[in-house]
Design an enzyme around this catalytic site. Structure first.
Site, PDB file in Angstrom:
ATOM      1  CB  CYS A  83      -0.779  -0.018   1.369  1.00 38.74           C
ATOM      2  SG  CYS A  83      -1.585   1.543   1.415  1.00 38.74           S
ATOM      3  CB  CYS A  91       0.612   1.752   4.021  1.00 40.45           C
ATOM      4  SG  CYS A  91      -1.374   1.546   3.883  1.00 40.45           S
TER       5      CYS A  91
END
Length: 201
Positions: A82, A85
């Site tokens: 991600c 993230c």
């Protein structure tokens, strides 16, 4: 790659010192070499991140929603694949440093594949200097149920950050990359609230 960059940097510093010559150049070269030598063992000696695999029931226990806690609890759901993230991790590491373990409980919950528990996840945590942060990898048989147990309004979007006060009440949630000032304000509010009068959502 990182070791290659260290070697290239050391060679560049050595060449620069050789060009400048003299005592000053030799001193700079010695300082550069000692910094490089000091950096290598520190990197090699850094503790390997410990990742704990958890199932749905253990996730519910970790969150302890509705249960009283000694400290507020901040939980961040993320994954190595991600991009947002990965981008927000430096902010999380900085916030962890601003609130000691005696004031705030902090947990990272990875939604990576279980096969990544020994390589991709710990490698990334080492890279972003988050090796000491408590980290779990969720191995859920029913991911939808696991996500719903955290927050019925959460669709599973990553990253996702949840803050629980001392009473175990969810007082802050954010999906997508965090805004550090906003998260710090929520943490400060949870810390200032008395345990018997939890903050309201």
């Amino acid at each position: 790659m990182r070791r290659m960059l260290l070697v290239v940097g050391a060679l560049a510093a050595s060449l620069a010192c050789a060009v400048t010559g003299g005592a000053g150049g030799a001193t700079a070269q010695r300082q550069s070499a000692s910094k490089t030598a000091a950096a290598k063992p520190a990197g090699d000696a850094a503790p390997r991140p410990k990742i704990t695999e958890i199932k749905e029931a253990e996730l519910k226990s970790l969150l302890g929603a509705g249960d009283a806690h000694a400290r507020p609890l901040l939980v961040n759901f993320w994954a190595t694949w991600c991009a947002p993230c990965r981008e927000e991790f430096p902010d999380l590491v900085k916030i962890r440093g601003q609130y000691g373990a005696d004031r705030l409980d902090f947990a990272l919950v990875s939604l990576d594949d279980v096969s990544d528990i020994d390589k991709a996840v710990p490698d990334f945590l080492s890279e972003v200097h988050a090796a000491a942060m408590p980290t779990y990898l969720l191995h859920a048989e029913d991911e939808g149920a696991a996500i719903n147990s955290v927050d019925s309004a959460w669709s599973g979007e990553l990253p996702a950050t949840f803050l629980y006060d001392r009473a175990g009440r969810l007082v802050f949630k954010h999906t997508g990359r965090i805004k550090p000032a906003e998260l710090r304000a929520a943490i400060d509010e949870a810390l200032s609230a008395k345990p018997e009068t939890p903050t309201q959502q």
